[in-house]
Write a protein that holds these residues in place. Structure first.
Motif, PDB file in Angstrom:
ATOM      1  N   MET A  79      -3.387   3.176   4.122  1.00 10.68           N
ATOM      2  CA  MET A  79      -3.699   2.693   2.784  1.00 10.68           C
ATOM      3  C   MET A  79      -4.600   1.472   2.880  1.00 10.68           C
ATOM      4  N   ALA A  80      -5.710   1.526   2.168  1.00 10.87           N
ATOM      5  CA  ALA A  80      -6.741   0.508   2.328  1.00 10.87           C
ATOM      6  C   ALA A  80      -6.237  -0.885   2.023  1.00 10.87           C
ATOM      7  N   ASP A  81      -5.403  -1.033   0.996  1.00  7.44           N
ATOM      8  CA  ASP A  81      -4.973  -2.368   0.599  1.00  7.44           C
ATOM      9  C   ASP A  81      -3.869  -2.935   1.493  1.00  7.44           C
ATOM     10  N   ARG A  82      -3.401  -2.122   2.465  1.00  5.72           N
ATOM     11  CA  ARG A  82      -2.361  -2.601   3.376  1.00  5.72           C
ATOM     12  C   ARG A  82      -2.724  -2.456   4.849  1.00  5.72           C
ATOM     13  N   ALA A  83      -3.956  -2.076   5.116  1.00  7.31           N
ATOM     14  CA  ALA A  83      -4.373  -1.864   6.502  1.00  7.31           C
ATOM     15  C   ALA A  83      -4.382  -3.166   7.311  1.00  7.31           C
ATOM     16  N   ASP A  84      -4.662  -4.295   6.659  1.00  4.96           N
ATOM     17  CA  ASP A  84      -4.729  -5.566   7.380  1.00  4.96           C
ATOM     18  C   ASP A  84      -3.358  -6.118   7.741  1.00  4.96           C
ATOM     19  N   ASN A  85      -2.322  -5.643   7.067  1.00 10.14           N
ATOM     20  CA  ASN A  85      -0.957  -6.091   7.375  1.00 10.14           C
ATOM     21  C   ASN A  85      -0.023  -4.886   7.307  1.00 10.14           C
ATOM     22  N   ALA A  86      -0.388  -3.859   8.060  1.00 12.04           N
ATOM     23  CA  ALA A  86       0.311  -2.575   7.948  1.00 12.04           C
ATOM     24  C   ALA A  86       1.788  -2.681   8.309  1.00 12.04           C
ATOM     25  N   ARG A  87       2.129  -3.495   9.278  1.00 13.66           N
ATOM     26  CA  ARG A  87       3.526  -3.623   9.696  1.00 13.66           C
ATOM     27  C   ARG A  87       4.359  -4.409   8.688  1.00 13.66           C
ATOM     28  N   GLY A  88       3.769  -5.411   8.072  1.00 16.88           N
ATOM     29  CA  GLY A  88       4.520  -6.254   7.164  1.00 16.88           C
ATOM     30  C   GLY A  88       4.545  -5.769   5.733  1.00 16.88           C
ATOM     31  N   ALA A  89       3.727  -4.772   5.398  1.00 17.12           N
ATOM     32  CA  ALA A  89       3.643  -4.284   4.026  1.00 17.12           C
ATOM     33  C   ALA A  89       4.860  -3.426   3.674  1.00 17.12           C
ATOM     34  N   THR A  90       5.079  -3.233   2.394  1.00 16.19           N
ATOM     35  CA  THR A  90       6.135  -2.339   1.924  1.00 16.19           C
ATOM     36  C   THR A  90       5.514  -1.058   1.398  1.00 16.19           C
ATOM     37  N   TYR A  91       6.297   0.026   1.469  1.00 16.76           N
ATOM     38  CA  TYR A  91       5.796   1.347   1.096  1.00 16.76           C
ATOM     39  C   TYR A  91       6.849   2.073   0.263  1.00 16.76           C
ATOM     40  N   THR A  92       6.374   2.846  -0.700  1.00 16.95           N
ATOM     41  CA  THR A  92       7.265   3.653  -1.525  1.00 16.95           C
ATOM     42  C   THR A  92       7.231   5.098  -1.059  1.00 16.95           C
ATOM     43  N   ALA A  93       8.120   5.881  -1.590  1.00 15.69           N
ATOM     44  CA  ALA A  93       8.112   7.315  -1.284  1.00 15.69           C
ATOM     45  C   ALA A  93       6.797   7.948  -1.731  1.00 15.69           C
ATOM     46  N   ASP A  94       6.264   7.494  -2.866  1.00 21.69           N
ATOM     47  CA  ASP A  94       4.979   8.018  -3.334  1.00 21.69           C
ATOM     48  C   ASP A  94       3.868   7.695  -2.344  1.00 21.69           C
ATOM     49  N   ASP A  95       3.894   6.492  -1.766  1.00 24.27           N
ATOM     50  CA  ASP A  95       2.897   6.123  -0.762  1.00 24.27           C
ATOM     51  C   ASP A  95       2.939   7.089   0.425  1.00 24.27           C
ATOM     52  N   LEU A  96       4.136   7.367   0.913  1.00 28.15           N
ATOM     53  CA  LEU A  96       4.268   8.274   2.055  1.00 28.15           C
ATOM     54  C   LEU A  96       3.838   9.678   1.701  1.00 28.15           C
TER      55      LEU A  96
END
Length: 208
Positions: A96-113
């Protein structure tokens, strides 16, 4: 000028798309790749060099260029494909472009997955439709966004079917690609830098 405007103004039969890009969106790259294949174009990796029409110079390309992320799948879209020795082809996971810079620390929803898995499926179908191998997907999907991109070796370029030729159509016989003129009669090259693909934008759409 975008790609559709360009192809309306030129006869591209037999031409080669020269790629120099760090990538772009998944779905846009898939759509552009299918357009490239539909036009029967070849692909290679290179950087355009300045030319002077006043002095009668044709467009020229250098092999010192990068094709990264979704650019690699545009390379795959060519009916025939060549990667110069000094070009760099590098892959990583889509993210996801808006979370690529902090991919480990970002949060994700079921919709994201769900969106990520959907786009991986689309990318897999495109890869096989273009004649690529599962090795290309495996190499890409094993590289998370928090590590360096994986640079494909010459053996991997052939194993993934990214390289099908040992030369490009516009190269002169028995010469290197350094600052080579384009195919006789052509004074143009099309590069992903002018086709709306921005660096490291790895998602299929903007996310809120």
């Amino acid at each position: 000028m975008n790609f559709e405007d360009f192809i309306r103004q030129h006869d591209l039969k037999g031409d080669t798309v020269v790629l120099d890009s760090s990538g772009g969106s998944v779905n846009d790259a898939i759509a552009l790749g299918r357009r490239i294949r539909g036009l029967g174009l070849s692909t290679t990796v290179g950087a355009s060099l300045p030319s002077s029409k006043e002095r009668g110079e044709r467009a020229r390309v250098s092999p010192e260029a990068y094709c990264e992320s979704m650019c690699v799948f545009l390379l795959l879209a060519g009916e025939s494909r060549y990667v110069p020795e000094r070009a760099r082809v590098r892959v990583h996971q889509i993210w996801m472009a808006d979370r690529a810079d902090n991919a480990r620390g970002a949060t994700y929803t079921a919709d994201d997955l769900m969106i990520l898995e959907r786009d991986i499926g689309r990318l897999a179908k495109f890869t096989f439709d273009m004649g690529g191998s599962g090795d290309l997907l495996a190499l890409s999907l094993n590289v998370p966004p928090w590590v360096d991109l994986h640079e494909l070796s010459r053996e991997e370029l052939r194993r993934t079917n990214l390289m099908t030729n040992d030369a490009i159509s516009f190269a002169r016989p028995n010469s290197v690609l350094d600052e080579m003129p384009l195919r006789t009669g052509s004074d143009r090259i099309s590069a992903t830098a002018s086709l709306g693909l921005e660096p490291r934008v790895t998602a299929s759409r903007p996310y809120p």
